[in-house]
Design a protein around this motif. Sequence first.
Motif, PDB file in Angstrom:
ATOM      1  N   LEU A 135      11.413  -1.437  -2.963  1.00 22.27           N
ATOM      2  CA  LEU A 135      10.325  -1.532  -3.929  1.00 22.27           C
ATOM      3  C   LEU A 135      10.109  -0.202  -4.653  1.00 22.27           C
ATOM      4  CD1 LEU A 135       7.754  -3.677  -1.908  1.00 22.27           C
ATOM      5  CD2 LEU A 135       9.082  -4.400  -3.885  1.00 22.27           C
ATOM      6  N   CYS A 136      10.239   0.894  -3.923  1.00 23.39           N
ATOM      7  CA  CYS A 136      10.059   2.209  -4.548  1.00 23.39           C
ATOM      8  C   CYS A 136      11.160   2.498  -5.573  1.00 23.39           C
ATOM      9  CB  CYS A 136      10.036   3.293  -3.479  1.00 23.39           C
ATOM     10  SG  CYS A 136       8.584   3.228  -2.410  1.00 23.39           S
ATOM     11  N   LEU A 137      12.392   2.155  -5.231  1.00 19.41           N
ATOM     12  CA  LEU A 137      13.493   2.369  -6.181  1.00 19.41           C
ATOM     13  C   LEU A 137      13.352   1.463  -7.395  1.00 19.41           C
ATOM     14  CD1 LEU A 137      16.550   2.771  -3.784  1.00 19.41           C
ATOM     15  CD2 LEU A 137      15.232   4.555  -4.939  1.00 19.41           C
ATOM     16  N   LYS A 138      12.825   0.264  -7.166  1.00 21.65           N
ATOM     17  CA  LYS A 138      12.594  -0.622  -8.301  1.00 21.65           C
ATOM     18  C   LYS A 138      11.525  -0.035  -9.222  1.00 21.65           C
ATOM     19  CE  LYS A 138      13.849  -4.487 -10.222  1.00 21.65           C
ATOM     20  NZ  LYS A 138      15.232  -4.665 -10.702  1.00 21.65           N
ATOM     21  N   SER A 172       4.516   5.025  -5.665  1.00 17.70           N
ATOM     22  CA  SER A 172       4.630   4.747  -7.096  1.00 17.70           C
ATOM     23  C   SER A 172       3.740   5.677  -7.913  1.00 17.70           C
ATOM     24  CB  SER A 172       4.267   3.292  -7.379  1.00 17.70           C
ATOM     25  OG  SER A 172       5.168   2.421  -6.745  1.00 17.70           O
ATOM     26  N   VAL A 173       2.576   6.010  -7.365  1.00 17.26           N
ATOM     27  CA  VAL A 173       1.705   6.971  -8.054  1.00 17.26           C
ATOM     28  C   VAL A 173       2.413   8.319  -8.181  1.00 17.26           C
ATOM     29  CG1 VAL A 173      -0.449   8.250  -7.872  1.00 17.26           C
ATOM     30  CG2 VAL A 173      -0.396   5.809  -7.343  1.00 17.26           C
ATOM     31  N   THR A 181       0.825  -1.203   0.000  1.00 13.75           N
ATOM     32  CA  THR A 181       0.000   0.000   0.000  1.00 13.75           C
ATOM     33  C   THR A 181       0.863   1.258   0.000  1.00 13.75           C
ATOM     34  OG1 THR A 181      -1.728  -1.173   1.206  1.00 13.75           O
ATOM     35  CG2 THR A 181      -1.828   1.224   1.231  1.00 13.75           C
ATOM     36  N   ARG A 182       1.866   1.263   0.869  1.00 10.31           N
ATOM     37  CA  ARG A 182       2.756   2.418   0.921  1.00 10.31           C
ATOM     38  C   ARG A 182       3.551   2.563  -0.390  1.00 10.31           C
ATOM     39  NH1 ARG A 182       1.774   6.753   3.626  1.00 10.31           N
ATOM     40  NH2 ARG A 182       1.469   6.450   5.867  1.00 10.31           N
ATOM     41  N   THR A 183       4.008   1.459  -0.910  1.00 12.57           N
ATOM     42  CA  THR A 183       4.767   1.499  -2.156  1.00 12.57           C
ATOM     43  C   THR A 183       3.897   1.971  -3.315  1.00 12.57           C
ATOM     44  OG1 THR A 183       6.102  -0.340  -1.335  1.00 12.57           O
ATOM     45  CG2 THR A 183       6.224   0.129  -3.683  1.00 12.57           C
ATOM     46  N   PHE A 215       8.952  12.283  -2.016  1.00  8.84           N
ATOM     47  CA  PHE A 215       9.344  10.884  -1.843  1.00  8.84           C
ATOM     48  C   PHE A 215       9.944  10.651  -0.452  1.00  8.84           C
ATOM     49  CE2 PHE A 215      12.809   7.666  -2.609  1.00  8.84           C
ATOM     50  CZ  PHE A 215      11.971   6.568  -2.609  1.00  8.84           C
ATOM     51  N   LEU A 216      10.865  11.539  -0.060  1.00 10.46           N
ATOM     52  CA  LEU A 216      11.468  11.408   1.269  1.00 10.46           C
ATOM     53  C   LEU A 216      10.452  11.628   2.377  1.00 10.46           C
ATOM     54  CD1 LEU A 216      14.865  13.248   0.656  1.00 10.46           C
ATOM     55  CD2 LEU A 216      14.464  10.780   0.826  1.00 10.46           C
TER      56      LEU A 216
END
Length: 788
Positions: free
Chosen positions: A695-698, A575-576, A569-571, A603-604
């Motif tokens: 996951l976010c960096l991916k 991602s949005v 959910t957080r990712t 993002f941070l």
Amino acid sequence: MATEAAPMDEKAKRMRDLLSSFYAPDPSISTSGSSISASFDNINSTSFDADQYMDLMIKKSNLEVLLQRHVQMAAEIKNLDTDLQMLVYENYNKFISATDTIKRMKSNIFGMEGNMDQLLHKIMSVQSRSDGVNTSLFEKREHIEKLHRTRNLLRKVQFIYDLPARLQKCIKSETYGDAVRFYIGAMPILKVYGDTSFQDCRRASEEAIEIIIKNLQTKLFSDSESIQARAEAAVLLKQLDVPVDSLKDKLLEKLEQSLDGLQIKPEEASLLAEHNDSSNDAESNEQLPAKIHEDAVRGFSEAMRAYREIFPDSEERLFKLAKALTAMHFENLELYIRKRVSAADFLRIFRIIWEDVILMDEVLPEAELSDLSAEAAQVTVKKFVARTFSHLQQDISDTILKFDINQKEAVEEEVLKVVLEASKKAGIQGTTDIFQDFRQLLDENIGIFVKMKDLIIGWIQNGFQDFFRSLEAQFLALSGKTSSSKDIEGGLVEGKSSDKIHAGLILVLAQLSVFVEQKVIPRVSEEIAASFSGGNSQAFENGPAFIPGELCRVFHAASEKLLQHYIDTRTQKISVLLRKRFKTPNWVKHKEPREVHMYVDMFLHELEEVGKEVKQVLPQGTFRKHKRTDSNGSNTTTSSRSNTLHNDKMTRSNSQRARSQLFETHLAKLFKQKVEIFTKVEFTQESVVTTTVKLCLKSLQEYVRLQTFNRSGFQQIQLDIQFLKAPLKETVEDEAAIDFLLDEVIVAASERCLDVIPLEPPILDKLIQAKLAKSKEHNNNNNNTVSS
């Protein structure tokens, strides 16, 4: 010699017959003087002929048989001699005992004859005196008996004369039972002498009885009168020979209408439970609702008893009324337990219902109300147990949902921590309370509860099994992981779309699942083993007994699923943000980078929110940063990571140095060891944050691969990634994997770039320092605003 032999034979025969008559098992053997027909070879017969027997044996048998018979007879003779000797000894003992008894009798009887003569003399004297008294009192006794009969007759006459006044007095005091009893007692005399001596008394009595009959009929159909009073009126009318068969339907209809007033309705049950057994004072108890209800049911039972005697053919209808009242009692009890009811209140109402059943069963035993009530009681108690678990599940759900979790509160006021602690307390305290309620059910001494003890234990075990399974499904539904239509229809879960569910709530549910697995289920298992072991196999027809191992596995899987759902959910939210960032501009026409893009701040900020949430809910793990050397084994393989800005200031030209750095990055990617990016998520703050960042960096890497960049666009990506390195390394525990993923973003951007010329290190350093100064100034302004 012949004359002497005959008397000797006769004497021996008589002695043998006497002994046979005393000891023979068959009396027919010892018949003295009677001829006994027997075969000539019967050695025990009185007509046995020894010579003829020997001749027959010699003719029929050989020498061997004769020798066997000789041995056999010798043994029998020996046995008979032994028996005869024992017989003589026994008879001798008996004779001695009889002789001693006779001697004692002679010594005791000595002098008794004189005492008997004295007793006879005294008896004769008493008899003569009694005869004298009877003779002297005979005339007086007859006179007294004659006066007594006259007195009784005068009393009856006086009763007849006083009967009209008595009846009028009974009418005024409304004691119609006494009036009917007086009138029925006087009827035999009035029938005989009512037309002569007591004509006026009979007429006045009949007028009074007519008034009584009218009053009883009025009372019979009065709605203000109690059921018992109307039944007594019907009985009195029956005694007065008033035809009441025609009134049967009306009376039974009235009795049926009274059922509504005897019901224990749900809104009245609380009042009955509150006041039942609340006072020991007899006067105050008469005004209690429970006492009023008991009197009403007792009156109803007495009415059924009276109607059964008056209308013998109405038994079936009375049976239906009694069964209907019993069924309504248990139906209303089921409605009552739909709301939250303690075991004590439930048992109080159940006792009242069971007392009603006993009262009616004493009047109508053929209705078999006890069997009907036992079946209904099983259904009701089973529903009460199930409702108790439903209320506990609702309590836990309400505790989770009662806090208004929004972004600001979750961060600043640590609402997630409060919700988690409150939910844990609700689970522990709730199980403690329901165990206490269930103990009260098992300790109840009503006969039906004693019989249902094994069933109740089975329902409790099965209930815990279903409760934990339902709780796990509810956690998933609350998190939006599954859409349980069954739970939504049951009202336990409010249907919410996954995008409206706060991510912190999902994290709370994950940690709460761990708590249920590690604390609640073992505690419940210990309590069941201590106090609720056993159970009836019938209770497990609809489901298994309590299996803690299976439930622990279920909640373990649920906790991992919910934790992963929180990360997803957080990712997804981040991602949005990244998707909007990369799809909005035209990267082919991108301008030269002036500063770090604001999406980096967003993002941070999102990662900071994740860190604050996990800090409230999850424990801190063993924090150990994984350096790049730990993963790759050599610093020579980390060329994709930027060197320290001060070491990068070299004399060679900027363009050559940039191209050389990019070349080194590609070369390092070919030769460096494999880095393990995604590992199993643990229930620690560092593990969750690190996995989210990975996951976010991916996702960032994939979005970069979908775009085409010019030189300025590539340089903007380079600037943003370079700025992210320092704060991300401070946040996560696996620096090697983060370095690798950040390098992958740069490589992906270079592969999609039309003119790959990186920013010069001095310019990169200058832009980053400017961003850091701006962020510091912004934070200081925010702190001053908050403090003011």
